[in-house]
Structures are given as C-alpha cells and as structure tokens.
Write a protein that holds these residues in place. Structure first.
Motif, PDB file in Angstrom:
ATOM      1  N   VAL A  50      -5.933   5.580 -10.885  1.00 23.45           N
ATOM      2  CA  VAL A  50      -5.696   4.492  -9.935  1.00 23.45           C
ATOM      3  C   VAL A  50      -4.325   3.871 -10.212  1.00 23.45           C
ATOM      4  O   VAL A  50      -4.027   3.481 -11.346  1.00 23.45           O
ATOM      5  CB  VAL A  50      -6.803   3.426 -10.019  1.00 23.45           C
ATOM      6  CG1 VAL A  50      -6.455   2.194  -9.180  1.00 23.45           C
ATOM      7  CG2 VAL A  50      -8.126   4.022  -9.551  1.00 23.45           C
ATOM      8  N   ALA A  51      -3.490   3.772  -9.181  1.00 16.72           N
ATOM      9  CA  ALA A  51      -2.141   3.243  -9.355  1.00 16.72           C
ATOM     10  C   ALA A  51      -2.103   1.736  -9.138  1.00 16.72           C
ATOM     11  O   ALA A  51      -1.422   1.006  -9.872  1.00 16.72           O
ATOM     12  CB  ALA A  51      -1.185   3.931  -8.385  1.00 16.72           C
ATOM     13  N   SER A  52      -2.800   1.267  -8.093  1.00 22.54           N
ATOM     14  CA  SER A  52      -2.782  -0.179  -7.830  1.00 22.54           C
ATOM     15  C   SER A  52      -4.072  -0.611  -7.155  1.00 22.54           C
ATOM     16  O   SER A  52      -4.726   0.197  -6.476  1.00 22.54           O
ATOM     17  CB  SER A  52      -1.589  -0.531  -6.945  1.00 22.54           C
ATOM     18  OG  SER A  52      -1.799  -0.013  -5.649  1.00 22.54           O
ATOM     19  N   VAL A  53      -4.411  -1.873  -7.379  1.00 23.59           N
ATOM     20  CA  VAL A  53      -5.629  -2.435  -6.772  1.00 23.59           C
ATOM     21  C   VAL A  53      -5.240  -3.787  -6.166  1.00 23.59           C
ATOM     22  O   VAL A  53      -4.683  -4.637  -6.845  1.00 23.59           O
ATOM     23  CB  VAL A  53      -6.745  -2.636  -7.825  1.00 23.59           C
ATOM     24  CG1 VAL A  53      -7.991  -3.240  -7.190  1.00 23.59           C
ATOM     25  CG2 VAL A  53      -7.087  -1.312  -8.500  1.00 23.59           C
ATOM     26  N   THR A  54      -5.494  -3.954  -4.869  1.00 23.48           N
ATOM     27  CA  THR A  54      -5.122  -5.210  -4.204  1.00 23.48           C
ATOM     28  C   THR A  54      -6.330  -5.749  -3.429  1.00 23.48           C
ATOM     29  O   THR A  54      -6.865  -5.036  -2.560  1.00 23.48           O
ATOM     30  CB  THR A  54      -3.958  -4.981  -3.216  1.00 23.48           C
ATOM     31  OG1 THR A  54      -2.912  -4.293  -3.890  1.00 23.48           O
ATOM     32  CG2 THR A  54      -3.435  -6.300  -2.659  1.00 23.48           C
ATOM     33  N   LEU A  55      -6.714  -6.927  -3.742  1.00 31.07           N
ATOM     34  CA  LEU A  55      -7.810  -7.564  -3.007  1.00 31.07           C
ATOM     35  C   LEU A  55      -7.211  -8.175  -1.722  1.00 31.07           C
ATOM     36  O   LEU A  55      -6.274  -8.984  -1.783  1.00 31.07           O
ATOM     37  CB  LEU A  55      -8.460  -8.663  -3.862  1.00 31.07           C
ATOM     38  CG  LEU A  55      -9.570  -9.475  -3.177  1.00 31.07           C
ATOM     39  CD1 LEU A  55     -10.747  -8.575  -2.770  1.00 31.07           C
ATOM     40  CD2 LEU A  55     -10.034 -10.615  -4.071  1.00 31.07           C
ATOM     41  N   VAL A  56      -7.707  -7.733  -0.585  1.00 29.06           N
ATOM     42  CA  VAL A  56      -7.198  -8.263   0.693  1.00 29.06           C
ATOM     43  C   VAL A  56      -7.734  -9.676   0.867  1.00 29.06           C
ATOM     44  O   VAL A  56      -8.949  -9.903   0.766  1.00 29.06           O
ATOM     45  CB  VAL A  56      -7.642  -7.358   1.864  1.00 29.06           C
ATOM     46  CG1 VAL A  56      -7.107  -7.892   3.190  1.00 29.06           C
ATOM     47  CG2 VAL A  56      -7.175  -5.939   1.642  1.00 29.06           C
ATOM     48  N   SER A  57      -6.846 -10.604   1.093  1.00 27.81           N
ATOM     49  CA  SER A  57      -7.265 -12.014   1.159  1.00 27.81           C
ATOM     50  C   SER A  57      -8.104 -12.267   2.410  1.00 27.81           C
ATOM     51  O   SER A  57      -8.024 -11.525   3.399  1.00 27.81           O
ATOM     52  CB  SER A  57      -6.019 -12.907   1.192  1.00 27.81           C
ATOM     53  OG  SER A  57      -5.358 -12.746   2.422  1.00 27.81           O
ATOM     54  N   ALA A  58      -8.875 -13.332   2.343  1.00 26.97           N
ATOM     55  CA  ALA A  58      -9.739 -13.699   3.476  1.00 26.97           C
ATOM     56  C   ALA A  58      -8.885 -13.989   4.709  1.00 26.97           C
ATOM     57  O   ALA A  58      -9.278 -13.668   5.844  1.00 26.97           O
ATOM     58  CB  ALA A  58     -10.566 -14.933   3.105  1.00 26.97           C
ATOM     59  N   GLN A  59      -7.704 -14.565   4.503  1.00 30.35           N
ATOM     60  CA  GLN A  59      -6.822 -14.869   5.619  1.00 30.35           C
ATOM     61  C   GLN A  59      -6.390 -13.589   6.359  1.00 30.35           C
ATOM     62  O   GLN A  59      -6.388 -13.511   7.575  1.00 30.35           O
ATOM     63  CB  GLN A  59      -5.577 -15.608   5.091  1.00 30.35           C
ATOM     64  CG  GLN A  59      -4.606 -16.075   6.163  1.00 30.35           C
ATOM     65  CD  GLN A  59      -5.254 -17.014   7.183  1.00 30.35           C
ATOM     66  OE1 GLN A  59      -5.992 -17.936   6.805  1.00 30.35           O
ATOM     67  NE2 GLN A  59      -5.005 -16.773   8.454  1.00 30.35           N
ATOM     68  N   GLU A  60      -6.025 -12.571   5.528  1.00 24.42           N
ATOM     69  CA  GLU A  60      -5.614 -11.292   6.133  1.00 24.42           C
ATOM     70  C   GLU A  60      -6.764 -10.646   6.909  1.00 24.42           C
ATOM     71  O   GLU A  60      -6.561 -10.093   7.989  1.00 24.42           O
ATOM     72  CB  GLU A  60      -5.154 -10.328   5.025  1.00 24.42           C
ATOM     73  CG  GLU A  60      -3.698 -10.517   4.637  1.00 24.42           C
ATOM     74  CD  GLU A  60      -3.272  -9.482   3.599  1.00 24.42           C
ATOM     75  OE1 GLU A  60      -2.864  -8.384   4.022  1.00 24.42           O
ATOM     76  OE2 GLU A  60      -3.370  -9.778   2.388  1.00 24.42           O
ATOM     77  N   VAL A  61      -7.957 -10.734   6.323  1.00 26.00           N
ATOM     78  CA  VAL A  61      -9.128 -10.164   7.015  1.00 26.00           C
ATOM     79  C   VAL A  61      -9.352 -10.894   8.336  1.00 26.00           C
ATOM     80  O   VAL A  61      -9.621 -10.268   9.374  1.00 26.00           O
ATOM     81  CB  VAL A  61     -10.384 -10.260   6.112  1.00 26.00           C
ATOM     82  CG1 VAL A  61     -11.634  -9.830   6.880  1.00 26.00           C
ATOM     83  CG2 VAL A  61     -10.210  -9.405   4.868  1.00 26.00           C
ATOM     84  N   ASN A  62      -9.204 -12.218   8.293  1.00 17.57           N
ATOM     85  CA  ASN A  62      -9.351 -13.000   9.531  1.00 17.57           C
ATOM     86  C   ASN A  62      -8.322 -12.567  10.583  1.00 17.57           C
ATOM     87  O   ASN A  62      -8.643 -12.431  11.759  1.00 17.57           O
ATOM     88  CB  ASN A  62      -9.171 -14.498   9.229  1.00 17.57           C
ATOM     89  CG  ASN A  62     -10.452 -15.092   8.655  1.00 17.57           C
ATOM     90  OD1 ASN A  62     -11.535 -14.531   8.811  1.00 17.57           O
ATOM     91  ND2 ASN A  62     -10.332 -16.212   7.958  1.00 17.57           N
ATOM     92  N   ASN A  63      -7.079 -12.370  10.117  1.00 18.77           N
ATOM     93  CA  ASN A  63      -6.033 -11.944  11.052  1.00 18.77           C
ATOM     94  C   ASN A  63      -6.342 -10.581  11.676  1.00 18.77           C
ATOM     95  O   ASN A  63      -6.095 -10.340  12.852  1.00 18.77           O
ATOM     96  CB  ASN A  63      -4.675 -11.875  10.340  1.00 18.77           C
ATOM     97  CG  ASN A  63      -4.151 -13.262   9.999  1.00 18.77           C
ATOM     98  OD1 ASN A  63      -4.598 -14.258  10.576  1.00 18.77           O
ATOM     99  ND2 ASN A  63      -3.224 -13.335   9.056  1.00 18.77           N
ATOM    100  N   LEU A  64      -6.881  -9.667  10.817  1.00 17.37           N
ATOM    101  CA  LEU A  64      -7.232  -8.335  11.320  1.00 17.37           C
ATOM    102  C   LEU A  64      -8.337  -8.404  12.375  1.00 17.37           C
ATOM    103  O   LEU A  64      -8.345  -7.632  13.328  1.00 17.37           O
ATOM    104  CB  LEU A  64      -7.701  -7.447  10.148  1.00 17.37           C
ATOM    105  CG  LEU A  64      -6.604  -6.922   9.210  1.00 17.37           C
ATOM    106  CD1 LEU A  64      -7.238  -6.261   7.986  1.00 17.37           C
ATOM    107  CD2 LEU A  64      -5.723  -5.918   9.938  1.00 17.37           C
ATOM    108  N   LEU A  65      -9.277  -9.348  12.154  1.00 16.63           N
ATOM    109  CA  LEU A  65     -10.427  -9.411  13.064  1.00 16.63           C
ATOM    110  C   LEU A  65     -10.190 -10.325  14.268  1.00 16.63           C
ATOM    111  O   LEU A  65     -10.996 -10.331  15.204  1.00 16.63           O
ATOM    112  CB  LEU A  65     -11.665  -9.915  12.290  1.00 16.63           C
ATOM    113  CG  LEU A  65     -12.188  -8.961  11.219  1.00 16.63           C
ATOM    114  CD1 LEU A  65     -13.325  -9.605  10.421  1.00 16.63           C
ATOM    115  CD2 LEU A  65     -12.687  -7.664  11.852  1.00 16.63           C
TER     116      LEU A  65
END
Lengths: 326, 249
Positions: A112-127
C-alpha cells in the motif's frame, strides 16, 4: 493515278531512300519509352480529387476519434490501475472505531502506497447532484441516506484480484463492515463502451479505404473505356502494358495527391477545433484524450496511404483490363 | 527457301471466323520473304483487312499456324507481343490517329513508345512530315485535317521507325494521284532498304506501278496465287534483310 508516272524512278526513289536512312529505325531501340508523352495528361473523371478529399477527410477524422478514445482509455486505466476504494458501511456506534482501525490496518499493509480518508464534506459534494437542494438547507448527505465512509487507497502496483483479496482478509478481522473494490471496476462499463467506439472507428477507417478503392476502380475503368481506342493504337505501335498503366497511374496519382492534401487540411482543422471544444469541457476523463505527436504523425500517414492505394488500384485495374486485350 | 533465308511471315491453313459466323478466311497459306514488295488484292469483303490484322498481330486466327520473324505467333506469350509489333509498321485503312494528339505527336508516337530521345524524335518527325507535305500542319489535330492529310500522317507514323515489315491497308485510298505516287515511292525506298512491304488494295492501276511486286489475291476468304509468285518467288539479288536478328526485347 496518272498512268505515265514511274513510281520506281531511280532518282526519286533514291531521294526517298536518303531521307529514310536518316530515320532511327525503332527496331534498334530498346527502352522503357517516354510514356508521359503518349497520352497528354489524360486526367480521370473530374470529381475524383473531390471524392478522394472527402474520403481522406472522413478517414482522418475517424482515425483521430479512435486515437483520442484510445488515449482516454489508457489515461484512465493508468490513473485507476493502482486505485482501491474501501467503504466502511457500518452506520452504527462502531463506525468511527471501524474507520480508524481500517485506516491503521491499511497504512501498515504491504504493497500500500497511500491511504486517504475522504472527508465528509467531499462525500457531500460528490452526492450533491443527487440530493437536490438538501445541502443548501444545511442537511448533510449522511442525515438523509446511509452513506459509507470512503477511504482512497493507492497501491504500489496494479490493484489486481490477489492484492484485493489480501486487503479483504486483513480488514475482515479489524473492520467486518469494510468493503474493498478496485476503482477500475467502477469504470469497466465505460471502458467497454470506449473499446466498442475504438473498433467502430477502426471499422470506419477500413470501410472508407474500401470505398475509396472502389471509387478509384470505377474511375479508372471509365477512363480506360474513354481511351480504349488510344490504348489499342499504342498497343499496335508496340506499347507495353506497363507503359499504358503508368499513364493512368500518373493521372490518378495527381488527382489523389490533390485530393489527399485537401482532405487532410479539412480534417486537421476539424480535429483541432473539436479538440479545443472538448478541452474546454474540463472533464477529467475527456482531458486524457488529447492527441500526441505520434497520433498526428499517424494521421498524416493516412493521406500518403490513400495516394499509394489509389495508384496501386489504378495499376492493378489497368493491367488486369489490358490482359484481356490482345 | 527457309526461315533462315529471310522468311518474314508464314501462314499455314489459317482460318478466321468472328463469333459463330462462317469463316471469313479459310485455309489461307502463304509465305512472305524479307525485302519483297507484295500487293494483296481482292474485292471488298474478300477478307484483306482481316488477313492484315492477323499479320500485324491485332487478331489471332481461329485455326491454323502463323509464323512471324521465324517465331510461332500463335503461342507467342503476350509480354513478347510489343517487341514484335515494334518491328511492324501499320497503315490502317481507317487511319486511327490518336484524336487528342497533333499531327507531329501522332507521327512521333512509335518513337516515343520505343523510348527514343526527344531531340532525335524532332528531327525524324519534321523530316517525315515534310516528305508527306504536312510540315505546315504539324500542330493540327486529326479532326482539323482532311481525310487525305490524315492518311499521310498515318503513313508517316507507320514508316518513321523503318520497320522490318510494313503493312498498309488501302494506303492511297484518300490521297490524290500525285501524293499516291509520292507515297508509293516512299514504300519503294523503304523496300529497297530491306523492309518487306504488304499493300492491300483493290486499285489495279497501283499494281502496275511497282513491276517487281508480288501479287496475292483473296477471293471470298480463299487465297489465290495468280502469278505463281507465292509458290515460286523469283530470286531477288538485292533483298536480303538488312535488319539485325531478333529485336523483340
């Protein structure tokens, strides 16, 4: 004819003989023959350069489309090949614990090279596009529908099935609600569609080549019919099939060069304008479709190939028609 | 005489039919020797033009054997035909000039086909056009030439390469008496230089103008030999072929 005239008058005949002796006697001449002079630039039918121009323009545009689609597919595949999406589906009290455990386990996982937790704000923007005006009213996506936590993982190599299975086994112990997917899986229908379009573009290039060959064949046959008497005379004078074929090759070659140049110019203009329009969309997937110098080089080869194809078609058509004559 | 003695062409039991029609030529047999002057006579429709077409390799017979320059012309591969045709000059009855070429370019055609340099072509063509009295019409297209002028261009084109065999189908049909004499002198001179000349005509006066000539007669597709000259050709002291061997490359 006058009865008293002596055709065999020695003085007159000697004068004729003297004149004839100055002639070269082509029985003694060997050579390819100056075929360019045999028939004065007998051009093929008038519309031929235009037909070739249209064929070449359509072929170049079809090829450009195919190449752009290939570039899109390659760029997207390269982008997604090492991408893994981990969703933690638990929306209960243990959600935060599972998210934390998942991130921690992934960070220590081999490959595994990198791990990034997608923020709740980004998820909201996607949805946001699917939830209408809920966001403007201060409502988050998670308040309306159960939304999983998203973790973006990049692996060192491609995220193949073996790699995914290792991650699933790792997370099964610490976060049973975690679901592991390769990002490329989400786009596989898109890749399938792009693949089909590429085949369609290739088929169009092939069909246009066939259509151009047929057009040249018909024009050459028509020209052969038009010049049948001249061809017969040239044959009777000792002209070879190759000499006659070269006349028609030259005529169709000139038409093809003019048509191909025009077709290429039109197609390049169209591709450049379309490219600018698509680049203006700013969409990530389409941005990968920009044409490289190798693509442009391939497109320039198309009119050259068209000229060669036209000349060869003319030659084969003429030679096969001449073989049926004595 | 054998082929080695200068046999130019030999027809043996040659028959020709077009489609399913009856034969226009039947069992035609004769030999043409190098350096001879032949007249082919016969009424219209006797088959003179058909016979000449086979002689200048524009037509294959339906049956029989034709030998040309000592080679079987029936089985001659197609790719060798141009080499043989360059050794034959043809004056067509219907002239057959290339319509979009000038008189000059029509006369130059055989030399250009043979690949002669343009400089040499110019001198020869100008010379021939002068001989047939068309030096002032060299840039004229066939459509603007009279029938007689076209005929003269056709004759100049046939003669310009000094062929080994000259085949002329009614060559004086469209020209006046003076020009006919002048053209016959040209044929006579060509003949003296070694060319075998075959002139098809139904003008009996023409035959008398060349006393040394041999006469072949076609009657309803059958060959006759009124003077016996085809079977027993008189010896000609001068007329061994002056052409080198086999230039069919």
């Amino acid at each position: 004819m006058a009865e008293d005239v002596n055709v065999q008058d020695p003085v007159e005949v000697a004068a004729a003989e003297k004149r004839l002796l100055r002639l070269p006697g082509f029985g003694n001449i060997r050579g390819r023959g100056a075929d360019s002079e045999l028939v004065p630039q007998a051009r093929l039918s008038g519309p031929m350069p235009w037909v070739i121009a249209i064929m070449v323009a359509l072929t170049v545009i079809a090829a450009a489309t195919g190449l752009a689609l290939r570039n899109i597919a390659l760029a997207a595949a390269a982008d997604l090949s090492g991408g893994v999406s981990v969703q933690v589906l638990d929306s209960g009290e243990g959600r935060d614990r599972q998210i934390g455990a998942t991130v921690k386990a992934l960070q220590g996982a081999p490959g595994v090279a990198s791990v990034t937790l997608v923020s709740a704000q980004e998820v909201n923007n996607l949805l946001a596009p699917w939830l209408g005006g809920a966001q403007e009213q201060g409502v988050s996506a998670a308040d309306v529908v159960p939304v999983p936590a998203l973790i973006d993982v990049k692996t060192h190599g491609p995220a193949d099935e073996a790699q995914l299975e290792k991650l699933r086994k790792l997370l099964a112990r610490v976060a049973p609600a975690a679901r592991v997917d390769a990002q490329s899986h989400w786009l596989s229908p898109v890749f399938g569609a792009i693949d089909s379009l590429q085949w369609l573009a290739a088929a169009m290039v092939g069909l246009l080549g066939v259509a151009m060959t047929a057009a040249v064949l018909l024009a050459t046959r028509s020209a052969l019919g038009q010049h049948r008497e001249t061809i017969a005379i040239v044959h009777m004078m000792g002209g070879t099939d190759s000499q006659i074929a070269r006349i028609f090759q030259r005529a169709i070659g000139l038409d093809a060069v003019a048509g191909a140049a025009l077709g290429l110019a039109v197609a390049v203009a169209a591709v450049v304008v379309l490219g600018q329009r698509f680049a203006g969309l700013g969409a990530g997937l389409i941005a990968g479709g920009a044409l490289g110098w190798l693509d442009w080089a391939l497109m320039v080869l198309i009119p050259l190939a068209a000229v060669v194809l036209a000349v060869l078609t003319a030659r084969v058509t003429v030679l096969s028609a001449l073989r049926r004559m004595l | 005489m054998t082929a080695m003695d200068g046999e130019i062409a030999r027809f043996d039991k040659v028959g020709l039919r077009y489609g399913n029609e009856r034969e226009v030529l039947s069992d035609v047999g004769f030999t043409l020797f190098a350096g001879r002057f032949y007249f082919l006579t016969g009424a219209s429709g006797a088959g003179k033009s058909s016979l000449l077409r086979m002689l200048y390799l524009a037509q294959r017979p339906s049956r029989g054997m034709i030998s040309l320059f000592g080679t079987d012309a029936i089985t001659l591969p197609r790719e060798r035909l141009p080499g043989f045709r360059r050794r034959i000059g043809v004056v067509f009855q219907d002239v057959r000039l290339v319509p979009h070429l000038s008189a000059y370019d029509n006369v130059a055609l055989p030399l250009r086909i043979a690949g002669l340099p343009e400089k040499e072509i110019a001198a020869s063509v100008n010379d021939m056009l002068e001989w047939v009295g068309l030096e002032g019409r060299m840039h004229a297209r066939p459509a603007s030439l009279s029938g007689g002028e076209q005929q003269r261009v056709g004759i100049a084109r046939a003669v310009i390469g000094r062929p080994e065999l000259l085949v002329a189908d009614e060559p004086t049909g469209n020209v006046d008496a003076d020009m006919a004499v002048k053209l016959l002198r040209l044929f006579e001179a060509l003949n003296r230089l070694g060319t075998t000349v075959v002139v098809a005509t139904h003008d009996m006066h023409l035959l008398q103008k060349v006393p040394d000539s041999l006469i072949m007669r076609l009657d309803r597709g059958k060959m006759s030999d009124p003077t016996g000259a085809l079977r027993y050709p008189p010896r000609k002291t001068q007329s061994q072929s002056r052409f080198p061997d086999m230039r069919d490359g």
